[in-house]
Structure formats: C-alpha cells, structure tokens
Scaffold this motif. Structure first.
Motif, PDB file in Angstrom:
ATOM      1  N   GLN A 389       5.642  10.872  16.103  1.00  0.00           N
ATOM      2  CA  GLN A 389       5.790  12.291  16.398  1.00  0.00           C
ATOM      3  C   GLN A 389       5.869  13.124  15.117  1.00  0.00           C
ATOM      4  N   SER A 390       6.496  12.585  14.081  1.00  0.00           N
ATOM      5  CA  SER A 390       6.615  13.299  12.819  1.00  0.00           C
ATOM      6  C   SER A 390       6.761  12.289  11.692  1.00  0.00           C
ATOM      7  N   GLY A 391       6.590  12.768  10.472  1.00  0.00           N
ATOM      8  CA  GLY A 391       6.737  11.899   9.319  1.00  0.00           C
ATOM      9  C   GLY A 391       5.463  11.687   8.532  1.00  0.00           C
ATOM     10  N   LEU A 392       4.395  12.437   8.861  1.00  0.00           N
ATOM     11  CA  LEU A 392       3.118  12.218   8.183  1.00  0.00           C
ATOM     12  C   LEU A 392       3.201  12.545   6.701  1.00  0.00           C
ATOM     13  N   THR A 393       3.734  13.706   6.359  1.00  0.00           N
ATOM     14  CA  THR A 393       3.763  14.081   4.952  1.00  0.00           C
ATOM     15  C   THR A 393       4.627  13.124   4.133  1.00  0.00           C
ATOM     16  N   GLN A 394       5.707  12.625   4.725  1.00  0.00           N
ATOM     17  CA  GLN A 394       6.541  11.661   4.008  1.00  0.00           C
ATOM     18  C   GLN A 394       5.761  10.383   3.706  1.00  0.00           C
ATOM     19  N   SER A 395       4.816  10.042   4.586  1.00  0.00           N
ATOM     20  CA  SER A 395       4.067   8.798   4.414  1.00  0.00           C
ATOM     21  C   SER A 395       3.152   8.843   3.198  1.00  0.00           C
ATOM     22  N   TRP A 396       2.801  10.027   2.747  1.00  0.00           N
ATOM     23  CA  TRP A 396       1.908  10.128   1.595  1.00  0.00           C
ATOM     24  C   TRP A 396       2.585   9.690   0.306  1.00  0.00           C
ATOM     25  N   THR A 398       4.893   7.169  -0.113  1.00  0.00           N
ATOM     26  CA  THR A 398       5.456   5.821  -0.144  1.00  0.00           C
ATOM     27  C   THR A 398       4.341   4.785  -0.178  1.00  0.00           C
ATOM     28  N   THR A 399       4.696   3.585  -0.585  1.00  0.00           N
ATOM     29  CA  THR A 399       3.717   2.488  -0.608  1.00  0.00           C
ATOM     30  C   THR A 399       3.686   1.725   0.709  1.00  0.00           C
ATOM     31  N   ASP A 400       4.321   2.265   1.738  1.00  0.00           N
ATOM     32  CA  ASP A 400       4.327   1.596   3.045  1.00  0.00           C
ATOM     33  C   ASP A 400       2.982   1.704   3.751  1.00  0.00           C
ATOM     34  N   ASN A 401       2.217   2.745   3.413  1.00  0.00           N
ATOM     35  CA  ASN A 401       0.988   3.036   4.157  1.00  0.00           C
ATOM     36  C   ASN A 401      -0.198   3.140   3.197  1.00  0.00           C
ATOM     37  N   PRO A 402      -1.055   2.134   3.170  1.00  0.00           N
ATOM     38  CA  PRO A 402      -2.168   2.145   2.212  1.00  0.00           C
ATOM     39  C   PRO A 402      -3.223   3.199   2.502  1.00  0.00           C
ATOM     40  N   ALA A 403      -3.309   3.664   3.765  1.00  0.00           N
ATOM     41  CA  ALA A 403      -4.357   4.625   4.122  1.00  0.00           C
ATOM     42  C   ALA A 403      -3.871   5.581   5.211  1.00  0.00           C
ATOM     43  N   PRO A 404      -2.916   6.446   4.905  1.00  0.00           N
ATOM     44  CA  PRO A 404      -2.444   7.384   5.923  1.00  0.00           C
ATOM     45  C   PRO A 404      -3.445   8.498   6.182  1.00  0.00           C
ATOM     46  N   MET A 405      -3.337   9.099   7.345  1.00  0.00           N
ATOM     47  CA  MET A 405      -4.094  10.304   7.673  1.00  0.00           C
ATOM     48  C   MET A 405      -3.663  11.422   6.726  1.00  0.00           C
ATOM     49  N   PHE A 406      -4.628  12.200   6.247  1.00  0.00           N
ATOM     50  CA  PHE A 406      -4.322  13.349   5.400  1.00  0.00           C
ATOM     51  C   PHE A 406      -4.831  14.625   6.050  1.00  0.00           C
ATOM     52  N   VAL A 407      -4.007  15.639   6.056  1.00  0.00           N
ATOM     53  CA  VAL A 407      -4.430  16.986   6.433  1.00  0.00           C
ATOM     54  C   VAL A 407      -3.699  17.926   5.493  1.00  0.00           C
ATOM     55  N   TYR A 408      -4.480  18.584   4.637  1.00  0.00           N
ATOM     56  CA  TYR A 408      -3.854  19.407   3.615  1.00  0.00           C
ATOM     57  C   TYR A 408      -4.872  20.418   3.110  1.00  0.00           C
TER      58      TYR A 408
END
Length: 508
Positions: A389-396, A398-408
């Motif tokens: 539901q939330s947390g996308l920007t935080q994912s950018w 950290t090294t937890d997510n090698p390929a997160p969705m980006f919208v910026y």
C-alpha cells in the motif's frame, strides 16, 4: 500466469505516528474564506520533518504548516516569502545573502529571525534527508543581524535559490529541531497548524492561524487530509462529495470529466524500473549491462503508452523530463523497439532462456506493471511483482530491492543527479559509480553559462541511458481532480505531482 503478491504496507506508517499530533491552536484565520476543504491523499505522510521529506504528495502535508525562505509559484517562478530578497554578494558566487521579513512567528510563538534560519539550514544540511546533498557546498551559515543570513559556499550550487524554495528551505521552530518529535508533530511558521483532532495514519486536520503574516496564502478555515490508498475509493469519495479534490490516474480521467469535475494536468513523472543493482549483488543478471540494455530494447514504449496512459503520456527513455535542461537528443535515439536485438543481448550475456526479476511497487501501479511484464515476457524476462500500500519511495534507498518501480519527476536536473546518479546519492543504494557522470557533473557545477551547464547535464543523461541504469518507458501527466463548484485557487505546480496548499478557498 503473472506473479503479483500483495503484502501489508511498509515504510513509516501509523506505528511511527502514535503520538497525538498537536501542532498549535485550533482557531481559524480572520482572512480565511471559511469552511473546510477535504482532500483525498494517495499515501500517508512519512515524516513532518521537511528536511527529511520527499516532494510529490508529501508537499500537501507540509505546505500548510511550513513557510519556505523563497516561494516557488505554480509556473516555477521565484518570489519573496520569508526572504524578501536574495543575491550573491561576491563575484565568485561563493557568498549568498538572504534578507528576511521581521514580522513572522512560529506557531509555538517563537520569533522567526536570522538565528532561527541559521539553525534550520544547518539542520537541513546535517539531517540526512534525500535532498541534503544539495547543501553540501554550504560551508557555513552566519547571521550578521536579526534580518540577514549569509551562506558561505565551498563550491558552486547552480540552483541554490530553487533549493531554498523547496523542503530544505522550509522553516521549523528551533525548539523542535532536536529529538524525534518532529517526525510526527510539525512546528512551523506556515498558515495552518495541525490539530490534535488528527488521527495519525487516517486523517490530518489543519486549522488556519489568526496571526499569519500572508493573507493570500490562507483560504479555508480548515483542511482535512484523509489517507485513501485505493484509487477507485478516492475517486468515488470525490464524486459523492465526501472529499473535494484528489490525485487521479489516466484511466480515471474520463470518469472525472463525465462527473463534471475539474481535471488539472501537467506532464511530470517518468515511469519505469530502477535497475539499481548494477553490480549484480542481489540480482546477478543486472550486473551485466547487456541485460539492462536488452530490457530497454524489449519494450514497445508507444504501445505501452497507448495502453496505460489514455492519452496522458509520452514515450520517453530518460530520467530527466523532456522539458528539462538534461533532456538529450542523443539519448532519445537509443533503444528503439527491437525484440531481436534484446534476445541477442540476453543470449550473449548467458540468459537466452530469460530469468525472473523481483520488482517492488505500490498497488496503485499494478496495471502498469502488468503491462510491462507482458512485454518483457516476449524475451523471457518475468517480473515477480510485490505490491504494497505504501513504502515505494523508501524502497529506492535500500539494498532490499534490486529493481523497484520508479515514478519521479523534477525539472531541476542538478537535484535529480544528486538524488540518483552519484555514488553517494540517496537513491543509489548499491553505490554504482560512473567516472563519466562525475566528470560531467563537475563540469556542470563549474559552468559559467547555461549552454555549458546544459551540455554537461545532457552528457550525464547520455551515460545513464547508455548504461541502462533505469528502464524508463514514458513520461506521464500528473492529473488532479477538483470539485471546482466548491473550491477555487487550486493549481498544478511545475515539478510536483500535486498542487501545493496556497490560497485554496471555499466558494460561496
């Protein structure tokens, strides 16, 4: 069958905001238009510390309670705010002077003077927020008198005035700059205060200040920002009159128009995947540039735009928007749709049969990711999509997510490079480094004219695009729906996905 997993929201949520949100009195401003304006928010606030905050939707939580030193208007012009004037006072542009108003107070009664601004700028530089690196060249801040602030710079900051018109230029009461209370309780000099009737994680109520210095900024007596992550629920709430405005998406645009609501739009955000693990630490495939390039060749951007933007998007392959100084014609010619080229690059990299790539995103982008997944599967690449539901920007960060969705989206290329493209950038968690990017960024900082600076920025875009640090598919219009029969004064802001709270009034 596509792999899409939905999990509970991550990042800073109500757990961070358990303390009651008292931020000042609950009385209304004499200059207000009266009444209440209700806003549907797509995500919850992550922090009320403006120096740690991103922009985008978060600006609607921050702009009611914080003044900026310099005001950025909806068309990206700069005008006086707390600072009445600003200028470089040395020919080498290493001293920057701000002259301040003398009639501004914080909501806790503290006077806003040069000493308070000094403490804020020092806090903003040291706070470790996503934009803090924009102040890295500020070597010292002095307050020679109550209404003057001088910044000494160790190097050039091409857009310092714009920096001070954003979150780093927002002013917090010095009493609240220590400890962690600021994360959940704002303490600013802005036109509103946060009411104790707020329910963290659900609803944030703002009340207009009686003693605010700028009557033009205040409209309604109160604002109510309700957290509504579900896109359809927000739009239904707007149509039924439960809220007065909200962010919407292209597939909802016709419904907005059919309901007789005002639809505001402005091109802004790039959409795509951040191929962040460029060394292949967690996703070995991404460590080979040929794989990243293959992914870019495998996407039919025109078809994707037609399928997901409903006329509110443009094919694009760069992280700097078309309207920015960093947009490069050379980079724009890379990655025409070519499945044969994509398959050949994958085969040479040892992935002729494809692979599965984990992708992290928020639920509101599920339709886009399903369409992207469908295209990549034509060359054997499957997206394992994890939705929250939330947390996308935080994912950018950290090294937890090698390929997160980006919208910026941001027209300020200097700021974007600081955020995404340098080894120590906040959103370069795997610390990828490019000598070419560093060289051209230094050239941009040293440039004495716009043409030289823009040329250096465009070379940075060429390098980022050639090395396929991202899979950008398009630039999408930011859309905002307003019940303009009830509310006036709402404008889209260049460089931000939602309107800032400034002068919104209740009609009638």
């Amino acid at each position: 069958m596509r792999t899409i997993r939905r999990v509970a929201g991550l990042g800073v949520t109500a757990a961070l905001l358990l303390t009651a949100c008292g931020g000042g009195g609950d009385t209304s401003n004499d200059s207000a238009s009266g009444g209440k304006i209700a806003v549907g928010m797509p995500i919850d606030v992550t922090t009320f510390d403006p120096h740690k905050s991103l922009t985008g939707p978060f600006m609607q939580y921050l702009t009611p309670v914080y003044d900026t030193l310099i005001r950025r208007t909806s068309d990206a012009k700069l005008e006086p705010a707390v600072a009445t004037s600003w200028k470089y006072t040395s020919t080498d542009r290493r001293t920057f002077e701000l002259k301040l108003r003398s009639d501004v107070t914080f909501s806790d009664g503290t006077k806003l003077d040069a000493a308070a601004v000094k403490k804020n700028l020092e806090h903003a530089k040291a706070d470790g927020g996503p934009f803090a690196s924009s102040l890295a060249s500020v070597s010292s801040v002095t307050a020679p008198d109550a209404n003057t602030v001088d910044l000494k710079l160790s190097g050039a900051v091409p857009d310092l005035d714009f920096v001070l018109a954003g979150p780093l230029g927002m002013l917090v009461s010095p009493k609240s700059l220590t400890g962690d209370a600021l994360n959940r309780t704002p303490a600013g000099s802005g036109p509103y205060t946060l009411s104790s009737s707020s329910v963290p994680g659900q609803r944030y109520v703002y009340k207009a200040r009686k003693d605010y210095w700028n009557a033009k900024a205040v409209g309604a007596d109160s604002l109510e920002l309700s957290v509504m992550p579900d896109n359809d629920a927000r739009l239904n709430a707007l149509r039924s009159g439960q809220i007065d405005m909200t962010v919407v998406f292209p597939q909802q645009a016709q419904t907005v128009k059919s309901a007789g609501l005002q639809l505001l739009s402005k091109p802004l955000n790039f959409l795509g995947l951040g191929l962040l693990d460029r060394a292949g630490t967690k996703a070995p495939q991404l460590g080979d540039v040929r794989v990243r390039q293959a992914m870019n060749y495998a996407v039919d951007r025109d078809a994707l735009v037609k399928a997901v933007t409903f006329g509110y998007g443009t094919s694009w392959n760069q992280i700097f928007p078309p309207s920015s100084a960093g947009a490069s014609d050379t980079a724009g010619k890379q990655y025409p749709y070519d499945l044969a080229k994509a398959k050949d690059l994958l085969a040479k990299a040892g992935y002729a049969k494809g692979f599965t790539l984990p992708v992290f995103s928020e639920s509101r982008f599920s339709s886009y990711l399903e369409a992207l997944d469908g295209q990549l599967r034509k060359v054997g690449i499957k997206l394992d999509i994890k939705l929250v539901q939330s947390g996308l920007t935080q994912s950018w960060g950290t090294t937890d997510n090698p390929a997160p969705m980006f919208v910026y989206g941001v027209d300020d290329v200097y700021q974007a490079v600081k955020l995404f493209a340098l080894k120590d950038s906040a959103y370069n968690p795997f610390k990828a480094d490019s000598p070419a990017i560093r060289k051209n960024f230094e050239a941009a900082e040293a440039a004495t004219d716009d043409a030289a600076r823009d040329g250096a920025y465009q070379k940075i875009s060429d390098e980022i695009t050639d090395q396929a640090w991202f899979l950008v598919t398009h630039v999408q219009d930011s859309l905002y729906a307003v019940n303009d029969k009830k509310v006036s004064g709402v404008e889209m802001y260049t460089g931000n996905s939602v309107p800032f709270v400034y002068g919104w009034k209740v009609i009638g």
